[in-house]
Design an enzyme around this catalytic site. Structure first.
Site, mmCIF file in Angstrom:
data_model
loop_
_atom_site.group_PDB
_atom_site.id
_atom_site.type_symbol
_atom_site.label_atom_id
_atom_site.label_comp_id
_atom_site.label_asym_id
_atom_site.label_seq_id
_atom_site.Cartn_x
_atom_site.Cartn_y
_atom_site.Cartn_z
ATOM 1 N N TYR A 177 0.820 -1.235 0.000
ATOM 2 C CA TYR A 177 0.000 0.000 0.000
ATOM 3 C C TYR A 177 0.843 1.269 0.000
ATOM 4 O O TYR A 177 2.050 1.226 0.008
ATOM 5 C CB TYR A 177 -1.082 -0.025 1.061
ATOM 6 C CG TYR A 177 -0.733 -0.017 2.526
ATOM 7 C CD1 TYR A 177 0.529 0.248 3.018
ATOM 8 C CD2 TYR A 177 -1.755 -0.260 3.454
ATOM 9 C CE1 TYR A 177 0.782 0.266 4.364
ATOM 10 C CE2 TYR A 177 -1.508 -0.245 4.815
ATOM 11 C CZ TYR A 177 -0.245 0.021 5.265
ATOM 12 O OH TYR A 177 -0.005 0.044 6.598
ATOM 13 N N GLU A 178 0.150 2.389 -0.115
ATOM 14 C CA GLU A 178 0.808 3.710 -0.261
ATOM 15 C C GLU A 178 1.710 3.742 -1.494
ATOM 16 O O GLU A 178 2.766 4.361 -1.488
ATOM 17 C CB GLU A 178 1.617 4.068 0.993
ATOM 18 C CG GLU A 178 0.884 3.959 2.308
ATOM 19 C CD GLU A 178 -0.427 4.734 2.354
ATOM 20 O OE1 GLU A 178 -0.631 5.608 1.488
ATOM 21 O OE2 GLU A 178 -1.262 4.434 3.217
ATOM 22 N N GLY A 179 1.268 3.089 -2.554
ATOM 23 C CA GLY A 179 2.076 2.986 -3.769
ATOM 24 C C GLY A 179 2.943 1.749 -3.671
ATOM 25 O O GLY A 179 3.901 1.718 -2.884
#
Lengths: 598, 598
Positions: free
Chosen positions: B440-442
């Site tokens: 997550y978060e890229g």
């Protein structure tokens, strides 16, 4: 939900084009082994795995096994019916002698079944897998009486088997085990003790469960030389092959684990249970080694089996999932974005999984053929060389293929992005299931120690020399081929790194035995890379030759082999140099920190 | 059950001895930042994390969050009481301005709290972490009116925040998102759409939840340039800081995930919800970047936080678990076997976790200081350089620290052998929880692309040049020190590899943009290794200097630093050469295989 399609084509390529099994028709156990039989068997096995076992993989994970108050264990819904199909199809007996009800087919074919089943449903596959391992141990070490009583029922899969080694305080170090065996007048033994982590220890799939149990006979020496192997059934067998009274072997609880939820992992209590000695007294570890080696090879197969299953789903997702445009400009203008298979980094992940999965499979097939040689070659020297190959390669296959398989499952999950973290998509299950392969049947660090301490110099280093000769023969055969210039120079360098590393270890371990331990894991990885490189060399050679001699049929498949091979040679094999350098840094950076500073 | 002890000593060493924060007393935000305050704050934070949050980590995992029919969500037992302590302690406001109720302390200190909380209980820590990210975005981009309404309540943790980006078909490629915003006469907007994977989207910890939502205003351009950011609260705020009527933002379901079970991951439905624009129209991604960069740095911190927690437990187990004898002969003759910490391969695993955890922490502390510079340095050029550092290092910290953290959790689990696979020992939870940080978060592959495409050449490559100058200064400073000969030569070679790789990419990507993609991941890893190498250089330099100038106090700790640093330089840093060579193999092995062959 993930899907699975057993890689039949890849096995046909390996058996027919790479390893030319038709050449071994003079081997007794390959006599009836025609290409048609191979294809028919693999296709039928694929049908069972793709259609029956794979659909139960996700539900098996989410339901898990349930232990009831009476000690019985229920497997997930559908397992019972699937097991009946497995039993009725005679799959459990594929490689066992016909006199015990088996089909007498070669091991290499049974290895394919092992992969298909584990790729479809690892948890399910273990019930039969452990049974087959137990049969192998009984066939080699048990008395005729015990064989007659147990083996046919296990070959037919009416009864299943287990392997009872570990105790809470004794895992790697089996010498510490405390389970006791007390001799009875009738020659049987009373078994008392508690074992943990017993896969398939209790379940509802078969009418009986045959435990192979390590225990110490009263008065036996301490340590590993005082351990004996016993067969301890759940129900006492009658003389007519039926089940008699219940034995005092029961499941005390089942473990809550990271994965393989569909397999019941039991704490087994033996409370005055009846057991019979298998093999010689105090030689239990030796007797169990048959089963353990078999289990280690199978575990290696499970490693790439999950890599394959995870790859298939990640590749399908990479075609479906539309996200961003290709770096070189849009590829599918009619869609809101391009499929992510166009992105180089997605390809890096997919190719890594594929390169390691396909090489692992090749290595297992090669070793499966050696296993058949070891069992039935006429010439003793062929048998001996094959046994050397198996001894040497077993730890490599177990550890390297499972590390690569876990890595592959993680990469395949990563291809799914956030959707890979969600249980219902099944990718995270592959990661959780694949993780056990690195741990059980001897943790991978133990395999590395087995390789450097026991295998590297066994029989004067002959197995290692034979392996090197094999690779050198390939190098020689392809030295003049410009299409393989990169492959030849890469594999030559990697083989050189392996030999140097082996020499460095042998030279330095004499002065400091810690050298074994500080270099073991890197050496195993180095060996794994070289073995994979050799397998890719063999596969590229075969693909290239078939493209040249019989173009048109299967060209896409063969060209892809060459492309994946190139990826391996360019991007993975060169790591051997780094591993050699790391080995040569010696022991200081690992051993100088005092224990208490950890 | 695993235990946790926040690494206070390591932070004191980094802040005082390595980065000498006392030198920055002239920085407005460091004015009141005395060593005593630092130690007191860290000690108090550790108390909360060790004693309150860590004991809820296992139970939070096994209980998970439950969504009820009315759409409400219950967090695991104990979370509510722990959250009250977190709120009452004022921990959420540590770094925020006093005018909004915060404590106005430097970011670098808040970073320590982020690690402690995530190491103790990642799932729990996310409720506050997302709130702090949302506050940062509102402070930078929202109108005074919105700030006044929302920020104080969020700083105090009475209300929590979320980040609503992802939709089922739009993750990495946010340009595809479909959530609509319709303008109302009063200047507010009607928000309609469905978001997925919304961490902390609904729960029972706070009286209100403030969603930051990306949506497309009617008539906005397609793609990323038509996206705006809105604040959409669960309950409408009154003018007096209380909660008013319920807004049409609700949790449709919660996801079943691999890990972080204690955090509710929601499908969020916005059905005509009321929202207010944050920042400019169609500049939503820009406004959200503040929050996203903050979240990316925090996620990197979560990476080594779990590495630390896993290490602590694995190290303790390695002391307790008796299994086999040391290769050099028995170490503890009075025991049935030696503790496994004596085995070189166990040390290899432990040292790998520790070397990467401690370097990650140093990198985060260094970057935390830069973040304070960026926020409050007086000279614009110092602020600009600090911003460049953050832009360059953010993808490296996010991806490399989370990859290493996951790897560390896996190794720590491996130290436990079979016991590591059992849920109640908690090691497998570290692996499952650590896995999300890579996704997550890229996803980490996206971080790698961010690094090579956007960051490598940003501002004429100035941030990269500044990083190189930093490392070169260390090399120069230590060139004459014989104790660091290996460190200097290793780091010099690694830095050279990094520079060559950067040049190679820049030179070749002009002709073929796929070069960015085929080299991105290796380049990020190369950068990560060099950054870790520099951090180990700084730590060894500081440890060595303190041992020389103030021997006696903390010598064991400082000597261990030198030993772990040596391990990193000898066994990990040399991989840079391999990564450079791999980058230079170019695009062919990844791009030549046709899409349909995957």
């Amino acid at each position: 939900m993930p899907t699975y399609k057993a890689p039949v084509q890849d096995y046909l390529f390996l058996l027919n084009d790479v390893f030319h099994i038709e050449r071994y028709a003079d081997l007794p156990c390959y006599a009836d082994f025609s290409p048609d039989l191979v294809e028919a068997t693999l296709t039928e096995a694929a049908r069972l795995c793709d259609n029956v076992l794979a659909p139960l993989n996700r539900t098996g994970d989410s339901e898990g096994c349930v232990r009831h108050d009476d000690g019985s264990v229920t497997t997930p819904r559908g397992f019972k019916e699937a097991y009946a199909q497995y039993r009725e199809g005679g799959w459990n007996g594929l490689k066992f002698p016909q006199e015990y009800g088996g089909q007498g087919l070669p091991s290499v074919l049974a290895g394919a079944l092992t992969e298909f089943m584990a790729g479809a449903n690892l948890s399910f596959s273990m019930y039969g897998g452990l049974t087959r391992g137990a049969v192998a141990a009984l066939l080699q070490h048990a008395s005729d009486e015990l064989k007659r009583k147990f083996v046919p029922k296990m070959v037919s899969a009416e009864w299943t088997g287990t392997m009872n080694l570990t105790e809470a305080h004794a895992g790697t170090d089996l010498g510490l085990l405390r389970t006791r065996a007390t001799r009875r007048p009738d020659g049987s033994f009373t078994i008392d003790g508690t074992k943990i982590f017993i896969s398939a220890g209790e379940h509802d799939l078969a009418e009986n469960i045959v435990h192979l149990v390590l225990a110490r006979i009263e008065g036996a020496p301490a340590g590993t030389h005082g351990i004996s192997l016993f067969v301890v059934p759940k129900f006492m067998p009658t003389d007519h092959g039926a089940v008699g009274p219940r034995n005092a072997a029961s499941c005390g609880s089942i473990e809550h684990k990271m994965g393989i939820h569909g397999n019941s992992t039991c704490v087994m209590n033996f409370d005055g249970a009846t057991g019979w000695l298998v093999g010689e007294e105090n030689r239990g570890l030796n007797a169990l080694f048959t089963m353990m080696n078999e289990a280690r090879l199978s575990t290696g197969v499970h490693g790439f089996a999950i890599g394959e299953a995870a790859y298939q789903n990640a590749a399908a997702y990479a075609h479906e999932r539309l996200q961003s445009r290709a770096l070189t400009g849009r590829k599918q203008a009619d869609k809101p974005a391009d499929p992510i298979v166009v992105h180089p980094d997605v390809r890096r992940m997919l190719l890594t999984v594929r390169a390691t999965t396909e090489a692992g499979r090749a290595l297992a097939v090669w070793t499966g053929i050696q296993s058949d040689f070891a069992a039935c070659a006429v010439e003793p020297e062929v048998r001996e060389q094959a046994e050397g190959h198996m001894a040497l390669l077993t730890p490599v296959i177990k550890a390297f293929c499972t590390d690569m398989g876990f890595n592959g499952a993680v990469l395949a999950q990563q291809v799914y992005g956030g959707h890979g973290y969600i249980a219902e998509n099944g990718m995270e299950q592959f990661v959780r299931d694949a993780r056990i392969n690195q741990i059980y049947e001897g943790a991978n660090g133990i395999q590395a120690m087995d390789l450097v301490v026991r295998k590297l110099d066994m029989n004067g280093g002959e197995p290692m020399k034979a392996f090197v000769r094999e690779v050198e023969a390939w190098l020689q055969r392809n030295a003049g081929n410009p299409a393989f210039a990169m492959h030849v120079s890469g594999l030559k360098a990697a083989l050189g790194d392996l030999q140097q590393a082996g020499q460095w270890i042998t030279t330095h371990a004499g002065d400091d035995p810690n050298v074994f331990g500080t270099s073991a894991y890197d050496f195993l990885n180095l060996f794994g890379l070289v073995a994979f490189g050799y397998m890719w060399g063999r596969m590229c050679e075969a693909a290239s030759s078939r493209l040249a001699t019989a173009p048109g049929h299967g060209d896409t498949y063969l060209s892809a082999k060459l492309a994946v091979g190139r990826f391996f040679f360019e991007r993975m094999l060169p790591e051997t140099a780094l591993l050699l350098e790391r080995i040569k840094t010696g022991t200081g950076s690992l051993m100088d920190l005092p224990d208490e500073a950890f």
